[in-house]
Design a protein around this motif. Structure first.
Motif, PDB file in Angstrom:
ATOM      1  N   ARG A  49      51.219 -40.375 -56.487  1.00  0.00           N
ATOM      2  CA  ARG A  49      51.250 -41.096 -57.764  1.00  0.00           C
ATOM      3  C   ARG A  49      50.247 -42.248 -57.686  1.00  0.00           C
ATOM      4  NH1 ARG A  49      55.952 -42.897 -57.454  1.00  0.00           N
ATOM      5  NH2 ARG A  49      55.729 -45.175 -57.398  1.00  0.00           N
ATOM      6  N   LEU A  50      49.408 -42.348 -58.692  1.00  0.00           N
ATOM      7  CA  LEU A  50      48.439 -43.437 -58.781  1.00  0.00           C
ATOM      8  C   LEU A  50      48.898 -44.413 -59.849  1.00  0.00           C
ATOM      9  CD1 LEU A  50      45.680 -44.722 -58.059  1.00  0.00           C
ATOM     10  CD2 LEU A  50      44.663 -43.268 -59.843  1.00  0.00           C
ATOM     11  N   GLU A  51      49.052 -45.673 -59.476  1.00  0.00           N
ATOM     12  CA  GLU A  51      49.522 -46.696 -60.404  1.00  0.00           C
ATOM     13  C   GLU A  51      48.486 -47.804 -60.552  1.00  0.00           C
ATOM     14  OE1 GLU A  51      53.279 -48.450 -59.808  1.00  0.00           O
ATOM     15  OE2 GLU A  51      54.400 -46.566 -59.901  1.00  0.00           O
ATOM     16  N   GLN A  52      48.268 -48.211 -61.793  1.00  0.00           N
ATOM     17  CA  GLN A  52      47.419 -49.358 -62.102  1.00  0.00           C
ATOM     18  C   GLN A  52      48.237 -50.321 -62.954  1.00  0.00           C
ATOM     19  OE1 GLN A  52      44.081 -50.038 -61.187  1.00  0.00           O
ATOM     20  NE2 GLN A  52      44.443 -52.041 -62.118  1.00  0.00           N
ATOM     21  N   THR A  53      48.288 -51.579 -62.533  1.00  0.00           N
ATOM     22  CA  THR A  53      49.078 -52.598 -63.218  1.00  0.00           C
ATOM     23  C   THR A  53      48.171 -53.748 -63.637  1.00  0.00           C
ATOM     24  OG1 THR A  53      51.024 -52.053 -61.879  1.00  0.00           O
ATOM     25  CG2 THR A  53      51.073 -54.137 -63.070  1.00  0.00           C
ATOM     26  N   TRP A  54      48.331 -54.180 -64.892  1.00  0.00           N
ATOM     27  CA  TRP A  54      47.610 -55.344 -65.409  1.00  0.00           C
ATOM     28  C   TRP A  54      48.633 -56.401 -65.814  1.00  0.00           C
ATOM     29  CZ3 TRP A  54      46.580 -50.303 -66.845  1.00  0.00           C
ATOM     30  CH2 TRP A  54      45.306 -49.800 -66.519  1.00  0.00           C
ATOM     31  N   ASN A  55      48.549 -57.589 -65.233  1.00  0.00           N
ATOM     32  CA  ASN A  55      49.397 -58.725 -65.592  1.00  0.00           C
ATOM     33  C   ASN A  55      48.525 -59.822 -66.200  1.00  0.00           C
ATOM     34  OD1 ASN A  55      52.085 -57.944 -64.463  1.00  0.00           O
ATOM     35  ND2 ASN A  55      50.944 -57.926 -62.542  1.00  0.00           N
ATOM     36  N   ARG A  56      48.943 -60.323 -67.364  1.00  0.00           N
ATOM     37  CA  ARG A  56      48.229 -61.401 -68.040  1.00  0.00           C
ATOM     38  C   ARG A  56      49.238 -62.434 -68.527  1.00  0.00           C
ATOM     39  NH1 ARG A  56      45.027 -58.755 -65.887  1.00  0.00           N
ATOM     40  NH2 ARG A  56      43.098 -57.809 -66.681  1.00  0.00           N
ATOM     41  N   ALA A  57      48.902 -63.699 -68.392  1.00  0.00           N
ATOM     42  CA  ALA A  57      49.764 -64.774 -68.897  1.00  0.00           C
ATOM     43  C   ALA A  57      48.898 -65.853 -69.524  1.00  0.00           C
ATOM     44  CB  ALA A  57      50.614 -65.364 -67.781  1.00  0.00           C
ATOM     45  N   GLU A  58      49.275 -66.275 -70.722  1.00  0.00           N
ATOM     46  CA  GLU A  58      48.583 -67.342 -71.438  1.00  0.00           C
ATOM     47  C   GLU A  58      49.561 -68.493 -71.655  1.00  0.00           C
ATOM     48  OE1 GLU A  58      45.457 -67.464 -72.192  1.00  0.00           O
ATOM     49  OE2 GLU A  58      44.958 -65.421 -71.525  1.00  0.00           O
ATOM     50  N   VAL A  59      49.190 -69.658 -71.184  1.00  0.00           N
ATOM     51  CA  VAL A  59      50.027 -70.842 -71.314  1.00  0.00           C
ATOM     52  C   VAL A  59      49.333 -71.798 -72.277  1.00  0.00           C
ATOM     53  CG1 VAL A  59      51.091 -72.780 -70.109  1.00  0.00           C
ATOM     54  CG2 VAL A  59      50.950 -70.545 -68.992  1.00  0.00           C
ATOM     55  N   SER A  60      49.958 -72.058 -73.418  1.00  0.00           N
ATOM     56  CA  SER A  60      49.373 -72.948 -74.425  1.00  0.00           C
ATOM     57  C   SER A  60      49.874 -74.378 -74.291  1.00  0.00           C
ATOM     58  CB  SER A  60      49.678 -72.426 -75.831  1.00  0.00           C
ATOM     59  OG  SER A  60      51.071 -72.247 -76.012  1.00  0.00           O
ATOM     60  N   ALA A  61      50.959 -74.589 -73.558  1.00  0.00           N
ATOM     61  CA  ALA A  61      51.445 -75.944 -73.306  1.00  0.00           C
ATOM     62  C   ALA A  61      52.184 -75.924 -71.968  1.00  0.00           C
ATOM     63  CB  ALA A  61      52.410 -76.394 -74.417  1.00  0.00           C
ATOM     64  N   PRO A  62      51.929 -76.851 -71.072  1.00  0.00           N
ATOM     65  CA  PRO A  62      51.012 -77.975 -71.252  1.00  0.00           C
ATOM     66  C   PRO A  62      49.559 -77.558 -71.055  1.00  0.00           C
ATOM     67  CG  PRO A  62      52.003 -78.061 -69.079  1.00  0.00           C
ATOM     68  CD  PRO A  62      52.647 -76.901 -69.782  1.00  0.00           C
ATOM     69  N   GLY A  63      48.668 -78.057 -71.908  1.00  0.00           N
ATOM     70  CA  GLY A  63      47.265 -77.710 -71.799  1.00  0.00           C
ATOM     71  C   GLY A  63      46.562 -78.397 -70.642  1.00  0.00           C
ATOM     72  N   LYS A  64      47.205 -79.356 -69.997  1.00  0.00           N
ATOM     73  CA  LYS A  64      46.536 -80.117 -68.933  1.00  0.00           C
ATOM     74  C   LYS A  64      46.456 -79.341 -67.623  1.00  0.00           C
ATOM     75  CE  LYS A  64      50.919 -82.323 -67.651  1.00  0.00           C
ATOM     76  NZ  LYS A  64      51.640 -83.601 -67.510  1.00  0.00           N
ATOM     77  N   ALA A  65      47.215 -78.266 -67.484  1.00  0.00           N
ATOM     78  CA  ALA A  65      47.242 -77.567 -66.204  1.00  0.00           C
ATOM     79  C   ALA A  65      46.758 -76.127 -66.365  1.00  0.00           C
ATOM     80  CB  ALA A  65      48.664 -77.569 -65.642  1.00  0.00           C
ATOM     81  N   PRO A  66      46.004 -75.604 -65.384  1.00  0.00           N
ATOM     82  CA  PRO A  66      45.483 -74.220 -65.467  1.00  0.00           C
ATOM     83  C   PRO A  66      46.548 -73.211 -65.066  1.00  0.00           C
ATOM     84  CG  PRO A  66      44.742 -75.247 -63.437  1.00  0.00           C
ATOM     85  CD  PRO A  66      45.550 -76.292 -64.168  1.00  0.00           C
ATOM     86  N   TYR A  67      47.565 -73.042 -65.907  1.00  0.00           N
ATOM     87  CA  TYR A  67      48.677 -72.166 -65.566  1.00  0.00           C
ATOM     88  C   TYR A  67      48.459 -70.734 -66.041  1.00  0.00           C
ATOM     89  CZ  TYR A  67      51.414 -76.282 -64.236  1.00  0.00           C
ATOM     90  OH  TYR A  67      51.869 -77.410 -63.627  1.00  0.00           O
ATOM     91  N   SER A  68      47.478 -70.479 -66.884  1.00  0.00           N
ATOM     92  CA  SER A  68      47.182 -69.111 -67.300  1.00  0.00           C
ATOM     93  C   SER A  68      46.601 -68.345 -66.105  1.00  0.00           C
ATOM     94  CB  SER A  68      46.202 -69.098 -68.463  1.00  0.00           C
ATOM     95  OG  SER A  68      46.718 -69.827 -69.564  1.00  0.00           O
ATOM     96  N   PHE A  69      46.882 -67.034 -66.042  1.00  0.00           N
ATOM     97  CA  PHE A  69      46.390 -66.270 -64.895  1.00  0.00           C
ATOM     98  C   PHE A  69      46.254 -64.803 -65.263  1.00  0.00           C
ATOM     99  CE2 PHE A  69      50.996 -66.157 -64.566  1.00  0.00           C
ATOM    100  CZ  PHE A  69      51.257 -64.828 -64.279  1.00  0.00           C
ATOM    101  N   GLU A  70      45.522 -64.076 -64.419  1.00  0.00           N
ATOM    102  CA  GLU A  70      45.374 -62.630 -64.499  1.00  0.00           C
ATOM    103  C   GLU A  70      45.636 -62.044 -63.117  1.00  0.00           C
ATOM    104  OE1 GLU A  70      41.578 -61.557 -65.983  1.00  0.00           O
ATOM    105  OE2 GLU A  70      41.838 -62.549 -67.926  1.00  0.00           O
TER     106      GLU A  70
END
Length: 245
Positions: free
Chosen positions: A153-174
């Motif tokens: 079995r071949l698996e490909q996973t994509w995780n994305r997160a967007e953080v709009s608050a607090p804007g002061k910290a780079p909490y969004s990730f891929e």
């Protein structure tokens, strides 16, 4: 006698409510040969929940007492689409293949405030998306004394997160994951009622959004927790040797 440098206690009181619903639809097409099938299935699920409560730190030595009120709303939606194909080529050989796609969407809003200063509120808002695409194929055979299966079995996973608050910290990730998961089994039947089998399988444990998120949790005075967006899937190898009578 050594004296403690710091001492504190903690109290929490939480109320939580959960609600979940799911609906699924399936279709199966059978061909002329027995066991020759094509199956399609689709499932939708939704799970909104809310929680509220108060978290208190009771300072005894070298700590100041404080409390925090916290209201949280989470909403999760998911869809799973799957296609499976099975073809018994003849009395001794068969093949199977399939495709599975999973989509999960989650939104979280957290409001934290000081109960003595209600105007000073902090808001955390995060939207996360996860997609998993899996393709599998397998082959099996069955004779009088020997039978077995092999596949992958071949698996490909994509995780994305967007953080709009607090804007002061780079909490969004891929985070992207790719895994090849094989399996194999072999069974020998030397005579009636006796069998000896050997099998190997792999299993995956994908990191959750909480493990991946770099957002810092410093609600405990002596600890800070944060995730790692570079985590990979944990892989488990299982070997099994079995005798049956």
């Amino acid at each position: 006698e050594a004296l403690p440098m710091a001492r504190f206690g903690s109290l929490s009181n939480m109320d939580q409510s959960y609600l979940g619903a799911s609906v699924s639809l399936g279709y199966e097409h059978t061909f002329r040969r027995p066991g020759h099938t094509l199956t399609l299935s689709d499932e939708w699920e939704i799970s909104p929940n809310e929680s509220s409560g108060e978290y208190q730190i009771l300072g005894y030595e070298a700590f100041d007492s404080y409390s925090t009120l916290r209201d949280q709303e989470n909403s999760t939606m998911g869809n799973t689409l799957q296609i499976d194909y099975v073809n018994p080529l003849n009395a001794h050989h068969n093949i199977e293949a399939g495709l599975k796609h999973i989509f999960r969407s989650s939104e979280s809003n957290v409001v934290s405030l000081d109960p003595e200063q209600e105007a000073s509120a902090a808001l955390d808002r995060m939207e996360s998306r996860q997609q998993i695409l899996a393709l599998y194929a397998g082959y099996g055979f069955n004779f009088t004394k020997w039978s077995g299966r092999i596949g992958t079995r071949l698996e490909q996973t994509w995780n994305r997160a967007e953080v709009s608050a607090p804007g002061k910290a780079p909490y969004s990730f891929e985070n992207d994951l790719r895994n090849l998961v094989p399996y194999a089994s072999l069974t020998f039947r030397p005579k009636q009622r006796h069998s000896l089998s050997l099998s190997y399988t792999q299993r995956l444990q994908r990191p959750s959004i909480e493990w991946l998120s770099p957002a810092v949790d410093d609600s405990q005075p002596l600890s800070r927790r944060m995730g790692n967006p570079d985590l990979k899937s944990a892989v488990y190898h299982t070997f099994n040797l079995q005798y049956g009578f």
